[in-house]
Design an enzyme around this catalytic site. Sequence first.
Site, mmCIF file in Angstrom:
data_model
loop_
_atom_site.group_PDB
_atom_site.id
_atom_site.type_symbol
_atom_site.label_atom_id
_atom_site.label_comp_id
_atom_site.label_asym_id
_atom_site.label_seq_id
_atom_site.Cartn_x
_atom_site.Cartn_y
_atom_site.Cartn_z
ATOM 1 C CD GLN A 1 42.598 40.428 40.182
ATOM 2 O OE1 GLN A 1 43.591 40.478 41.263
ATOM 3 N NE2 GLN A 1 41.245 41.209 41.526
ATOM 4 C CD GLU B 1 46.559 37.211 43.705
ATOM 5 O OE1 GLU B 1 46.349 38.314 44.397
ATOM 6 O OE2 GLU B 1 46.654 38.186 43.409
ATOM 7 C CG HIS B 2 42.605 36.360 42.204
ATOM 8 N ND1 HIS B 2 43.551 37.408 42.275
ATOM 9 C CD2 HIS B 2 41.741 36.032 43.523
ATOM 10 C CE1 HIS B 2 43.130 37.544 43.125
ATOM 11 N NE2 HIS B 2 42.472 37.390 43.883
#
Length: 430
Positions: free
Chosen positions: A259, A327-328
């Site tokens: 990320q 988000e993740h």
Amino acid sequence: MGVIRILKSSQETAINSLLESRTANQAELAGRVAAIVEEVRQRGDEALCDFTKRFDRADLTPAQLKVTREEIDQAYREVDSEVLASLKVAKERIERFHRKQLSRSWFQPDPDGTVLGQLIVPLDRVGIYVPGGTASYPSSVLMNAVPAKVAGVKQVVMVTPPAAGGKVNPCTLVAAAEAGVDEIYKVGGAQAIAALAYGTRTIARVDKITGPGNIYVTLAKRMVYGQVDIDMLAGPSEVLVVADASANPVYAAADMLSQAEHDTLASAVLLTHDQDLALAVSQELERQVGELPRQEIARQALANHSAIIITGNLNESLELANRFAPEHLELLVEEPFQQLGRIRHAGAIFLGHHSPEPVGDYLAGPNHVLPTGGTARFYSPLSVDTFIKKCSVISFSRESLNKLGADIIRLAEVEGLQAHANAVRVRLKG
């Protein structure tokens, strides 16, 4: 000092600062975006071409904005056969997952003649935004277009910024063709959002806009909301890893970097109560980041928007994860399924040591367009539901109106709405 901060969970001020840093300062850009949106609204295609030349260095006429069948055919000739095969695998898996989300219209008749129900209707025309220019994001094409098609949307329109010279990346075009996109336009940024929302001579307006983009795209989506619907206001990408002693530090560091390489505002956080693991992951980040082509981007993201946080125990890690609402979310713990019920806020949850976040980005099946910046507290991932609307269906018989009419009249009169009451009263008299 390493490439990433190591904090204690007791450092409340530092953690609050980390949470707040996920939201970029938008005020100074809002004026510029508003000017772009208004110019497209007033000047249409001419403004689109001017902005495309200015921002993307592509000198196009209005007639060249739309991608032709010939350009798509040429893209198929340029894309490697193995890449095409992988795109087909991804498309099939994404479609299979999203078909399970389909809702059906329903109707419930009562003995007194009342019929109540809900009509599920796909949107007529949607616009999907796919980042482009020098980059290629065929996965974003599939994640937006496939659920729209599964939902039954009649027209799916894609906008994407061209590279200098006016060409769209061939992988992006092939993915769009495989997903069944109906129209593709070489325009990006806030100007593309304005075109989809208000329409131009070349690009007809849509009912909804989906897909992630940069801060200009996000602000433009916010500005046109109400003129059209939007999916969500996406921010920089983020991953939060909850790990215990069973985690492999090599895996954890690699997942965080997956990320961090997105952009300098991306966020990668590790929560663990194992101090040895925290140190090992920090060392791995230092080693692995030096091997990345995008290491300068990743280094800035790790330094400014990321951290390793040492907690008191796994329970505290999970509670802090819910506070981040990432988000993740990865659970690199010994028994991840046992902890799943304790997760309340996350866009997508990755369970176990062999489920790295990139499997969700590309072809696991669930959508990778996810809420960011803590909005997983109230937003859901993009899905088939994003592309449908629900209409209530009401049919009263004379018997059912006679049965409930007095209650309706009474409630209308309490609200001082005599005409409402009369609409029922005249039927009861009749």
